[in-house]
Design a protein around this motif. Sequence first.
Motif, PDB file in Angstrom:
ATOM      1  N   ALA A 121       0.866  -1.182   0.000  1.00  0.00           N
ATOM      2  CA  ALA A 121       0.000   0.000   0.000  1.00  0.00           C
ATOM      3  C   ALA A 121       0.904   1.233   0.000  1.00  0.00           C
ATOM      4  CB  ALA A 121      -0.904  -0.006   1.229  1.00  0.00           C
ATOM      5  N   ARG A 122       0.293   2.394  -0.030  1.00  0.00           N
ATOM      6  CA  ARG A 122       1.093   3.617  -0.057  1.00  0.00           C
ATOM      7  C   ARG A 122       1.922   3.762   1.222  1.00  0.00           C
ATOM      8  NH1 ARG A 122      -2.666   8.093  -0.694  1.00  0.00           N
ATOM      9  NH2 ARG A 122      -2.732   8.014   1.553  1.00  0.00           N
ATOM     10  N   ASP A 123       1.310   3.452   2.379  1.00  0.00           N
ATOM     11  CA  ASP A 123       1.962   3.698   3.665  1.00  0.00           C
ATOM     12  C   ASP A 123       2.619   2.482   4.300  1.00  0.00           C
ATOM     13  OD1 ASP A 123       1.027   6.295   3.488  1.00  0.00           O
ATOM     14  OD2 ASP A 123      -0.818   5.845   4.564  1.00  0.00           O
ATOM     15  N   TYR A 124       2.383   1.298   3.775  1.00  0.00           N
ATOM     16  CA  TYR A 124       2.911   0.095   4.423  1.00  0.00           C
ATOM     17  C   TYR A 124       2.912  -1.067   3.444  1.00  0.00           C
ATOM     18  CZ  TYR A 124      -2.007  -1.206   4.738  1.00  0.00           C
ATOM     19  OH  TYR A 124      -3.316  -1.512   4.421  1.00  0.00           O
ATOM     20  N   THR A 125       3.685  -2.102   3.808  1.00  0.00           N
ATOM     21  CA  THR A 125       3.702  -3.362   3.060  1.00  0.00           C
ATOM     22  C   THR A 125       3.261  -4.448   4.026  1.00  0.00           C
ATOM     23  OG1 THR A 125       5.515  -2.564   1.697  1.00  0.00           O
ATOM     24  CG2 THR A 125       5.163  -4.927   1.711  1.00  0.00           C
ATOM     25  N   MET A 126       2.443  -5.377   3.565  1.00  0.00           N
ATOM     26  CA  MET A 126       1.876  -6.409   4.433  1.00  0.00           C
ATOM     27  C   MET A 126       1.880  -7.731   3.694  1.00  0.00           C
ATOM     28  SD  MET A 126       0.091  -7.214   7.255  1.00  0.00           S
ATOM     29  CE  MET A 126      -0.280  -5.625   7.922  1.00  0.00           C
ATOM     30  N   GLY A 127       2.087  -8.813   4.439  1.00  0.00           N
ATOM     31  CA  GLY A 127       1.980 -10.148   3.879  1.00  0.00           C
ATOM     32  C   GLY A 127       0.746 -10.835   4.431  1.00  0.00           C
ATOM     33  N   PHE A 128       0.027 -11.569   3.588  1.00  0.00           N
ATOM     34  CA  PHE A 128      -1.181 -12.285   3.994  1.00  0.00           C
ATOM     35  C   PHE A 128      -0.958 -13.769   3.784  1.00  0.00           C
ATOM     36  CE2 PHE A 128      -2.462  -8.080   2.608  1.00  0.00           C
ATOM     37  CZ  PHE A 128      -3.214  -7.647   3.683  1.00  0.00           C
ATOM     38  N   ILE A 129      -1.101 -14.548   4.865  1.00  0.00           N
ATOM     39  CA  ILE A 129      -0.896 -15.993   4.791  1.00  0.00           C
ATOM     40  C   ILE A 129      -2.121 -16.660   4.181  1.00  0.00           C
ATOM     41  CG2 ILE A 129      -0.643 -18.118   6.135  1.00  0.00           C
ATOM     42  CD1 ILE A 129       0.903 -16.514   8.201  1.00  0.00           C
ATOM     43  N   VAL A 130      -1.869 -17.552   3.215  1.00  0.00           N
ATOM     44  CA  VAL A 130      -2.916 -18.429   2.688  1.00  0.00           C
ATOM     45  C   VAL A 130      -2.362 -19.851   2.725  1.00  0.00           C
ATOM     46  CG1 VAL A 130      -4.003 -16.640   1.282  1.00  0.00           C
ATOM     47  CG2 VAL A 130      -2.239 -18.059   0.270  1.00  0.00           C
ATOM     48  N   ARG A 131      -3.240 -20.838   2.866  1.00  0.00           N
ATOM     49  CA  ARG A 131      -2.799 -22.211   3.121  1.00  0.00           C
ATOM     50  C   ARG A 131      -2.502 -23.014   1.865  1.00  0.00           C
ATOM     51  NH1 ARG A 131      -2.490 -21.015   7.890  1.00  0.00           N
ATOM     52  NH2 ARG A 131      -4.190 -20.426   9.206  1.00  0.00           N
ATOM     53  N   GLU A 132      -3.061 -22.595   0.719  1.00  0.00           N
ATOM     54  CA  GLU A 132      -2.844 -23.339  -0.526  1.00  0.00           C
ATOM     55  C   GLU A 132      -2.238 -22.418  -1.580  1.00  0.00           C
ATOM     56  OE1 GLU A 132      -6.480 -25.123  -1.797  1.00  0.00           O
ATOM     57  OE2 GLU A 132      -6.744 -26.247   0.050  1.00  0.00           O
ATOM     58  N   VAL A 133      -1.674 -23.021  -2.607  1.00  0.00           N
ATOM     59  CA  VAL A 133      -1.080 -22.245  -3.692  1.00  0.00           C
ATOM     60  C   VAL A 133      -2.161 -21.373  -4.328  1.00  0.00           C
ATOM     61  CG1 VAL A 133       0.150 -22.340  -5.895  1.00  0.00           C
ATOM     62  CG2 VAL A 133       0.538 -24.114  -4.187  1.00  0.00           C
ATOM     63  N   PRO A 134      -1.972 -20.048  -4.343  1.00  0.00           N
ATOM     64  CA  PRO A 134      -2.960 -19.184  -4.993  1.00  0.00           C
ATOM     65  C   PRO A 134      -2.963 -19.410  -6.503  1.00  0.00           C
ATOM     66  CG  PRO A 134      -1.486 -17.942  -3.540  1.00  0.00           C
ATOM     67  CD  PRO A 134      -0.905 -19.298  -3.694  1.00  0.00           C
ATOM     68  N   GLN A 135      -4.136 -19.263  -7.109  1.00  0.00           N
ATOM     69  CA  GLN A 135      -4.303 -19.440  -8.550  1.00  0.00           C
ATOM     70  C   GLN A 135      -4.616 -18.101  -9.198  1.00  0.00           C
ATOM     71  OE1 GLN A 135      -3.914 -22.628  -9.857  1.00  0.00           O
ATOM     72  NE2 GLN A 135      -3.370 -23.135  -7.749  1.00  0.00           N
ATOM     73  N   SER A 136      -4.281 -17.993 -10.465  1.00  0.00           N
ATOM     74  CA  SER A 136      -4.596 -16.799 -11.240  1.00  0.00           C
ATOM     75  C   SER A 136      -5.864 -17.079 -12.045  1.00  0.00           C
ATOM     76  CB  SER A 136      -3.411 -16.515 -12.164  1.00  0.00           C
ATOM     77  OG  SER A 136      -3.722 -15.491 -13.048  1.00  0.00           O
ATOM     78  N   LEU A 137      -6.768 -16.098 -12.116  1.00  0.00           N
ATOM     79  CA  LEU A 137      -8.039 -16.292 -12.804  1.00  0.00           C
ATOM     80  C   LEU A 137      -8.536 -14.960 -13.355  1.00  0.00           C
ATOM     81  CD1 LEU A 137     -10.440 -18.344 -13.247  1.00  0.00           C
ATOM     82  CD2 LEU A 137     -11.337 -17.520 -11.084  1.00  0.00           C
TER      83      LEU A 137
END
Length: 166
Positions: free
Chosen positions: A96-112
Amino acid sequence: MESQNIRDKKETAIEVKVHLIVFKLGNEEYGVRIDQVKEVTITPEITRMPKTPSFIKGVSNIRGDIIAIMDLEERFRITPAQGPAKAHTYTLVMEARDYTMGFIVREVPQSLSLPVSSIDKAPSFIQDVNINENFIEGIGKYEDRLIIVLDIYKILTSEEVLELKS
């Protein structure tokens, strides 16, 4: 003149699409716009930080940057899907403009890619439940799947952003 009309009809037939990164939280599928995600990586080692909310798992070193890591299932109070534990999780890195954040997900994300017309607004009663958490952009329909489209920039309240930055 006739070829111009044919070309105009072809151009109007091309439907605008939105490109999503799709992942599971619990048993449901969620998506975020690909332009909101800087990278996807296997979650590195996380160092717990004192006095942070429980859904902030800590910080990690990702490509030389120290980034706060959030568990989206815990943030949204979603029960994790049952089944064998995964060897590792994945982290969606958002800048984001003011910060960087990581979000945990349990499975390999897919592109769609979904046509914009297949994404409906979330029902108003869901949006009105908590005004500060208006992070659901809509509900996407793809074949027999429903995908909850999130605005990843609105997942944290402004107070939480200030707390993480300090």
